[in-house]
Each structure stands twice: as structure tokens, then as C-alpha cells.
Design an enzyme around this catalytic site. Structure first.
Site, PDB file in Angstrom:
ATOM      1  N   HIS A  96       8.069  -8.752   4.164  1.00 46.22           N
ATOM      2  CA  HIS A  96       6.923  -9.536   3.688  1.00 46.22           C
ATOM      3  C   HIS A  96       6.336 -10.377   4.829  1.00 46.22           C
ATOM      4  O   HIS A  96       7.091 -10.981   5.604  1.00 46.22           O
ATOM      5  CB  HIS A  96       7.346 -10.468   2.556  1.00 46.22           C
ATOM      6  CG  HIS A  96       7.156  -9.876   1.197  1.00 46.22           C
ATOM      7  ND1 HIS A  96       8.176  -9.743   0.282  1.00 46.22           N
ATOM      8  CD2 HIS A  96       6.047  -9.383   0.588  1.00 46.22           C
ATOM      9  CE1 HIS A  96       7.714  -9.196  -0.825  1.00 46.22           C
ATOM     10  NE2 HIS A  96       6.417  -8.966  -0.670  1.00 46.22           N
ATOM     11  N   CYS A 118       5.317  -4.899  -4.262  1.00 41.46           N
ATOM     12  CA  CYS A 118       6.167  -4.770  -3.078  1.00 41.46           C
ATOM     13  C   CYS A 118       7.591  -4.384  -3.476  1.00 41.46           C
ATOM     14  O   CYS A 118       8.182  -3.457  -2.914  1.00 41.46           O
ATOM     15  CB  CYS A 118       6.159  -6.069  -2.279  1.00 41.46           C
ATOM     16  SG  CYS A 118       4.543  -6.478  -1.583  1.00 41.46           S
ATOM     17  N   GLU A 138      13.293  -8.171   3.540  1.00 39.66           N
ATOM     18  CA  GLU A 138      13.911  -8.316   2.235  1.00 39.66           C
ATOM     19  C   GLU A 138      15.321  -7.712   2.215  1.00 39.66           C
ATOM     20  O   GLU A 138      15.549  -6.641   2.763  1.00 39.66           O
ATOM     21  CB  GLU A 138      13.061  -7.647   1.156  1.00 39.66           C
ATOM     22  CG  GLU A 138      11.680  -8.257   0.992  1.00 39.66           C
ATOM     23  CD  GLU A 138      11.721  -9.676   0.458  1.00 39.66           C
ATOM     24  OE1 GLU A 138      12.764 -10.084  -0.104  1.00 39.66           O
ATOM     25  OE2 GLU A 138      10.707 -10.387   0.607  1.00 39.66           O
TER      26      GLU A 138
END
Length: 207
Positions: A170, A146, A80
Site C-alpha cells: 500500500h 486491495c 502487507e
């Protein structure tokens, strides 16, 4: 030696497994040159997840934090880029494992709207791709657990001006999950574990 703290999550949303939990179990006995590894399994509960990870950071004092989570429906492994300061569960989406459904709430009042990963995410993706593992940089960690975890960790580091690099990755559903949900994209756990090893080596090389 680079001290790396790696986290995964318990199952949620009605699934019996979470591949990141399996990855934490598999990493427990891993030896990777240049790295000292510690793993922790987090609850799928707003705030408690980050509280536990930050407590582990305070006890372990890592150089790097790699938080891992499940993004069922994604087709590849996605480091991310950014976490946003909001927790929000849209109608029809799963509550956390304690039934909480925050809507449009800030994660930390008064903190920045967004915080960027400080992991070498582009190099991580390039190294996974070179090994034949499907990977891409993601520009949204969502607004669920998350993102909440990633944001709180980065904000803790920011406030304390700590020399810790941190971010979130992820993972897709595992093949085990896809047996019961054949339409869901998936990757086998051994491939995901190889990807995590590669990302650890990338971080060590970049340190």
C-alpha cells in the site's frame, strides 16, 4: 533474470488520480539489473481486478507478483503481511467503481480464512528505511479491493502449488492529491517510485 509482474489501480472514491497508476506508467521504461518487469493497471472492481491480474500471471508466468494500491490516510509505504477471505464495505465507505457494496462476503468459498504474503516484506521495509523512505509492515490490507486482489492471487498460487512469490504493497496519497486535500498525509511520486525500485531490488536479491 527474475520475472516480476507489478500491478497498480485506476482512480476511485472520487479522486482524479491514483498514485499506483502513475507508478505503473513510470515503470514501463525502467531497467533494473536482474529483473524483467511487466506492469498492468487494474480496475477498482471486486473480482474483475483479480481476474485480470491472474490472467496476466497465466500469460506472463512471473516468478514474483507485487500488487500495489492506494491507502489514503496512511503516512508511509506499507507492505502487507496478510490478506483475509472477506470482502466488506462498511456503511459510509466508497463502493467499488461499478457501485458494488459487498458486506461480509467470502472472497473464495472454502478457502483459508487468511493467506500470508510470500514477499520478503521485512527486508523490503528495512531497505526502504535505510534509504530514508518511511515504511512499515502492515498487518491489515483492509476488506476492500486491495485485500480482494491480494487474497485471490495468493489463493490461486496456493491451489496451483505454483512457484510464485506474491504480496501487496500500500502507498499513501501522492502530493498531487494532497493539493486538494491538505490534511491527507502524502508522499511525492518520485519518492514512491524510488521505494518501488528498492523493493524490486530487494526481491531480486532474495530470489
Amino acid at each position: 533474470m527474475v520475472k516480476i509482474l507489478i500491478s497498480g489501480f485506476e482512480p476511485f472514491g472520487g479522486d482524479a488520480v491514483n498514485p499506483t497508476g502513475a507508478l505503473m506508467e513510470a515503470l514501463a521504461n525502467e531497467v533494473i539489473e536482474g529483473a524483467e518487469l511487466k506492469t498492468v493497471l487494474l480496475p477498482v472492481h471486486f473480482d474483475e481486478c483479480a481476474d485480470l491480474l491472474i490472467a496476466e500471471m497465466e500469460a506472463y508466468r512471473p516468478d514474483v507478483v507485487i500488487a500495489c494500491g492506494l491507502a489514503k490516510g496512511r503516512t508511509c509505504i506499507t507492505p502487507e503481511r496478510i490478506a483475509v477471505n472477506v470482502k466488506d464495505i462498511p456503511p459510509g465507505s466508497y463502493a467499488d467503481n461499478q457501485g458494488q457494496r459487498p458486506v461480509d462476503e467470502p472472497i473464495v468459498d472454502g478457502s483459508p480464512d487468511g493467506l500470508f504474503s510470500t514477499l520478503p516484506i521485512r527486508a523490503m521495509v528495512d531497505d526502504m528505511s535505510a534509504a530514508g523512505i518511511s515504511a512499515a509492515v502492515s498487518n491489515t490490507a483492509g476488506t476492500y479491493i486491495c485485500n480482494n486482489t491480494m487474497y485471490r492471487v495468493l489463493d490461486y498460487i496456493r491451489i496451483g502449488q505454483l512457484p510464485i512469490r506474491a504480496g501487496f504493497v500500500h502507498f499513501p496519497a501522492s502530493t498531487e492529491m494532497a493539493v486538494l486535500q491538505p490534511s491527507v498525509p502524502s508522499l511525492p511520486i518520485p519518492m514512491m517510485l524510488d521505494a518501488l525500485r528498492i523493493m524490486i531490488r530487494t526481491v531480486v536479491a532474495d530470489s
